[in-house]
Write an enzyme that holds these catalytic residues in place. Structure first.
Site, short mmCIF file in Angstrom:
data_model
loop_
_atom_site.label_atom_id
_atom_site.label_comp_id
_atom_site.label_asym_id
_atom_site.label_seq_id
_atom_site.Cartn_x
_atom_site.Cartn_y
_atom_site.Cartn_z
N CYS A 105 1.79 -7.77 11.01
CA CYS A 105 1.20 -8.42 12.18
C CYS A 105 1.42 -7.59 13.44
O CYS A 105 2.39 -6.85 13.54
CB CYS A 105 1.83 -9.78 12.39
SG CYS A 105 1.83 -10.81 10.93
N ARG A 141 -1.82 -1.31 11.58
CA ARG A 141 -0.65 -1.92 10.96
C ARG A 141 -1.02 -2.77 9.74
O ARG A 141 -0.16 -3.10 8.93
CB ARG A 141 0.08 -2.82 11.98
CG ARG A 141 0.67 -2.07 13.14
CD ARG A 141 1.12 -3.01 14.23
NE ARG A 141 2.19 -3.88 13.80
CZ ARG A 141 3.48 -3.67 14.06
NH1 ARG A 141 3.84 -2.63 14.76
NH2 ARG A 141 4.40 -4.51 13.64
N TRP A 167 -1.17 -10.64 9.43
CA TRP A 167 -1.18 -10.19 8.04
C TRP A 167 -0.59 -11.37 7.25
O TRP A 167 0.59 -11.68 7.38
CB TRP A 167 -0.30 -8.94 7.91
CG TRP A 167 -0.31 -8.28 6.57
CD1 TRP A 167 -1.23 -7.40 6.09
CD2 TRP A 167 0.68 -8.41 5.54
NE1 TRP A 167 -0.88 -6.97 4.83
CE2 TRP A 167 0.28 -7.58 4.47
CE3 TRP A 167 1.86 -9.15 5.40
CZ2 TRP A 167 1.01 -7.46 3.29
CZ3 TRP A 167 2.58 -9.03 4.22
CH2 TRP A 167 2.15 -8.20 3.18
N ASN A 174 5.48 -12.67 15.12
CA ASN A 174 5.65 -11.78 13.96
C ASN A 174 6.97 -12.14 13.29
O ASN A 174 7.92 -12.50 13.98
CB ASN A 174 5.75 -10.31 14.40
CG ASN A 174 4.41 -9.73 14.79
OD1 ASN A 174 3.40 -10.40 14.74
ND2 ASN A 174 4.42 -8.46 15.18
N GLY A 175 7.04 -11.99 11.98
CA GLY A 175 8.28 -12.30 11.26
C GLY A 175 8.08 -13.53 10.39
O GLY A 175 6.94 -13.98 10.16
N GLU A 228 4.85 11.35 -4.81
CA GLU A 228 4.12 11.17 -3.56
C GLU A 228 2.61 11.32 -3.78
O GLU A 228 1.81 10.57 -3.21
CB GLU A 228 4.64 12.15 -2.50
CG GLU A 228 3.93 12.11 -1.17
CD GLU A 228 3.94 10.75 -0.48
OE1 GLU A 228 4.71 9.85 -0.87
OE2 GLU A 228 3.15 10.57 0.46
N LYS A 248 -0.09 8.40 -2.88
CA LYS A 248 -1.24 8.60 -1.98
C LYS A 248 -2.52 8.16 -2.68
O LYS A 248 -3.34 7.45 -2.11
CB LYS A 248 -1.40 10.08 -1.58
CG LYS A 248 -0.49 10.61 -0.54
CD LYS A 248 -0.72 10.15 0.87
CE LYS A 248 -0.02 8.88 1.20
NZ LYS A 248 1.40 8.88 1.39
N GLU A 285 -2.77 4.33 -3.13
CA GLU A 285 -2.91 3.60 -1.86
C GLU A 285 -4.34 3.58 -1.33
O GLU A 285 -4.81 2.56 -0.87
CB GLU A 285 -2.07 4.29 -0.78
CG GLU A 285 -0.64 3.88 -0.72
CD GLU A 285 0.06 4.50 0.49
OE1 GLU A 285 0.06 5.73 0.62
OE2 GLU A 285 0.60 3.74 1.30
N HIS A 335 8.03 10.48 -23.32
CA HIS A 335 8.86 9.32 -23.69
C HIS A 335 8.11 8.01 -23.51
O HIS A 335 8.73 6.97 -23.31
CB HIS A 335 10.15 9.34 -22.87
CG HIS A 335 10.97 10.56 -23.12
ND1 HIS A 335 11.73 10.73 -24.26
CD2 HIS A 335 11.10 11.72 -22.41
CE1 HIS A 335 12.31 11.92 -24.23
NE2 HIS A 335 11.94 12.54 -23.11
N LYS A 350 1.08 -0.94 7.74
CA LYS A 350 1.67 0.35 8.13
C LYS A 350 3.19 0.25 8.21
O LYS A 350 3.90 1.13 7.77
CB LYS A 350 1.10 0.79 9.48
CG LYS A 350 1.65 2.12 9.98
CD LYS A 350 1.24 3.26 9.08
CE LYS A 350 1.79 4.60 9.54
NZ LYS A 350 1.70 5.62 8.49
C1 AGP Z 1 3.12 5.59 2.69
O1 AGP Z 1 1.85 6.10 2.59
C2 AGP Z 1 3.22 4.13 2.78
N1 AGP Z 1 2.36 3.59 3.76
C3 AGP Z 1 4.59 3.52 2.67
O2 AGP Z 1 5.09 3.85 1.41
C4 AGP Z 1 5.65 3.86 3.73
O3 AGP Z 1 6.05 5.19 3.59
C5 AGP Z 1 6.84 2.89 3.57
O4 AGP Z 1 6.41 1.58 3.81
C6 AGP Z 1 7.99 3.24 4.48
O5 AGP Z 1 7.63 3.15 5.82
P1 AGP Z 1 8.54 3.79 6.94
O6 AGP Z 1 8.56 5.26 6.72
O7 AGP Z 1 7.89 3.41 8.22
O8 AGP Z 1 9.90 3.20 6.78
#
Ligand code: AGP
Length: 612
Positions: A2, A27, A78, A104-105, A485, A489, A492, A508, A607
């Site tokens: 949010c 976000r 959100w 938020n929260g 990673e 990517k 996502e 395995h 985000k």
């Molecule tokens: C990465 O592409 C993601 N959006 C996610 O994994 C992100 O790296 C993770 O939520 C950690 O966020 P931060 O680095 O702001 O702590």
């Protein structure tokens, strides 16, 4: 997750609020709304869906408050409690309509507060945990808004970042925080309040971050800050070094594309002034360690989530290999609850782009509580993790808006390598090796440029695999985190099911899933164990899986016979994750574009993940 924005000043609030919400879109959210107060009347406009829908409704609104107000609050939600619809969207009002709030929260004890309110005949109309808080504030109100808020917050369990206004006290906004960030922007004759600095950068660089249990009372005459007992508190004014243009995507089609292409510069900024060639070491002044302090460290624990955790894994390998210090990386959420063994000679590194990730913050608090030395590696200056760790290293990557993290990763790895170098030079690493590593770190921007120059070639490969539904990434050593990673990517932003494996692990179990339509991205660049990974790639090929080979310049034969080959600049193993991940970012991006996916705000993602 949010987003919050609030405004009190001389300009038209609605425009500033909607623009602020647009800047917070990255976000992740599923509904948006604003409330404005004019002539002792509050009006709310909110809707499920996009900020652009909200903007259209605001622009065509005939409501006087929306057209004329100089004070208001806005929110992007959100969904957690209840689906994204108009009733559940923020701002929420109390039953009388005199009080309005964005939150938020999560209010964890919202059910008991709601039944307590019901006993007084106050019924909530939404499914949210947030609404109970504004109903409670209205119920506690006896003529002073901040007093009612302080009283109410004492009854709340959970996390909150809130901004509240009431038409009983029209020239006032009250903000408060516990666990959810709130930053004030101090402008000329105006004050902004937001959950994230990007909403206030276009208006002012002077920012004040609230700490947990702080309240800020914003009026025409300025800002006063208190704790919940109403004792005044003093918080430092910080100057934000981000440029407003840096948070715009300019001529690029997507923020992610812009941020990938910014990587040579963002790495330059991350390493600027930090390489000491004469001593063959790194200068990380924010760490505040003497060589003697560094020599006392017996173990390094890196905590983080997602992409940040993957960068932490590269750090783990580098610290063990170069500094011969035991290093471990751990998913931050797990760290807190498994009761880890921590000693005063442990260094805990919390790695987070946003500096607000709830799981990583919880790990920081646990590590501090257990007596470890804790340092942060963050991008956002003044963020909660940066402040709570009190020492650490900023990335200086500039604002990262795309939900899929790109430039933060390469800057995090750059910083991790400098951290390993610094620790190694206080131990056994000789001067000449330190100098050599400095030279390679200095060359990182150039290596990344060489990879970015291949964007079109990588796009051609991407288009061949855009309709696959599963994909694997395999690597060894420093390229194992790169494989993880790469898979993250791809999943996502393209919604292709992708997994990263240690190349040895494939046999395995996962190999059972290989078939003609499941590409395997094999990281075959020059790192120890490459020949074994090559063997694993052959095993994939034997099962008819198409293999995309990533190889080093000068070793092109490693890619012979595979379906596609991407050649990256040759470099030492510890450096290799950076050019490799840049190539995998491009591959994911071009696949996602070919599939017509939403690049910058992928479905369901936020985000910064500020709830556990
Ligand atoms: C990465 O592409 C993601 N959006 C996610 O994994 C992100 O790296 C993770 O939520 C950690 O966020 P931060 O680095 O702001 O702590």
């Amino acid at each position: 997750m949010c987003g919050i924005v609030g405004y009190l000043g001389k300009r038209k609030a609605a425009e500033i609020l909607v623009d602020g919400l647009r800047r917070l879109e990255y976000r992740g959210y599923d509904s948006a709304g604003i409330a404005c107060l004019y002539d002792q009347k509050i009006d709310v406009i909110k809707n499920p869906g996009k900020v652009r829908t909200l903007r259209e409704r605001v622009e065509s609104s005939a409501l006087e408050s929306i057209k004329k107000a100089n004070v208001g609050i806005g929110h992007t939600r959100w969904a957690t409690h209840g689906p994204p619809n108009e009733v559940n969207a923020h701002p929420h009002q109390d039953a009388s309509g005199h009080f309005v709030m964005v939150h938020n929260g999560i209010i964890e004890n919202y059910k008991s507060i709601r039944s307590g309110l019901a006993q007084h005949g106050i019924e909530c109309i939404s499914d949210t945990d947030s609404e109970v808080l504004i109903q409670l504030i209205a119920f506690c109100y006896e003529g002073n808004l901040e007093e009612a808020i302080a009283e109410s917050l004492k009854k709340v369990k959970g996390t909150y970042g809130i901004v509240v206004m009431t038409d009983h006290e029209p020239g006032k906004l009250v903000a408060a925080r516990c666990g959810s960030p709130i930053v004030l922007g101090l402008g000329k004759n105006e004050t902004l309040v937001a959950s994230d600095a990007s909403a206030i950068i276009p208006h002012t660089r002077d920012a004040v971050y609230l700490e947990d249990f702080d309240m800020a009372v914003i009026t025409e005459t300025g800002v006063q800050m208190f704790d919940l007992q109403r004792s005044p508190v003093d918080r430092e004014v910080m100057e934000m070094d981000w440029d407003a243009c840096a948070a715009e995507k300019g001529e690029h089609a997507h923020y992610m594309l812009k941020e990938m292409f910014e990587q040579p510069d963002s790495i330059r900024n991350a390493i600027r002034g930090r390489l000491d060639f004469e001593m063959g070491t790194a200068i990380l002044s924010g760490l505040d360690f003497s060589p003697r302090d560094a020599a006392m460290i017996n173990r390094v624990l890196v905590v983080g989530c997602g992409t940040s955790m993957h960068a932490g894994m590269v750090g783990e390998y580098a610290i063990e290999e170069m500094a011969s210090i035991l290093a471990e990386v751990e998913q931050a959420a797990e760290f807190r609850y498994r009761n880890p063994i921590i000693t005063p000679s442990d260094l805990v590194l919390a790695i987070s782009q946003s500096g607000e990730t709830a799981d990583t913050l919880a790990a920081v608090r646990e590590a501090k509580h257990k007596g470890a030395v804790v340092a942060g590696i963050c991008n956002v200056v003044g963020s909660t993790i940066a402040r709570e760790t009190g020492r650490g290293v900023y990335l200086h990557a500039g604002p990262e808006i795309g939900v899929a993290s790109t430039k933060a990763f390469t800057c995090q790895v750059s910083v991790m390598l400098m951290m390993a170098l610094k620790l190694a030079r206080t131990r056994r690493m000789p001067l000449n090796e330190g100098e050599e590593l400095c030279r390679w770190i200095e060359r990182l921007p150039e290596l990344v440029e060489q990879v970015l120059a291949q964007s079109d070639a990588i796009k051609a490969v991407a288009q061949k695999y855009a309709d696959c539904e599963n994909a694997f990434f395999i690597g060894r050593g420093y390229l194992y985190p790169a494989a993880l990673e790469g898979a993250l990517k791809l999943k996502e932003i393209s919604y292709i099911h992708a997994e990263g494996y240690h190349a040895a692990e494939l046999k395995h179990g996962p190999i059972a899933l290989l078939e003609e339509k499941t590409p395997v991205v094999a990281l075959l660049n020059n790192v120890p164990g490459k020949d074994k990974t090559l063997g694993n790639a052959e095993e994939c090929r034997a099962r008819k899986a198409p293999v995309i080979a990533i190889v080093s310049e000068g070793d092109e034969e490693a890619g012979e016979g595979f379906n596609d080959v991407i050649v990256l600049p040759d470099c030492p193993p510890c450096i290799a994750p950076i050019p490799t991940v840049v190539a995998l970012q491009l591959l994911s991006y071009h696949i996602a574009v070919a599939r017509g996916c939403e690049i910058d705000q992928p479905r369901n993602l936020a985000k910064s993940v500020t709830v556990e």
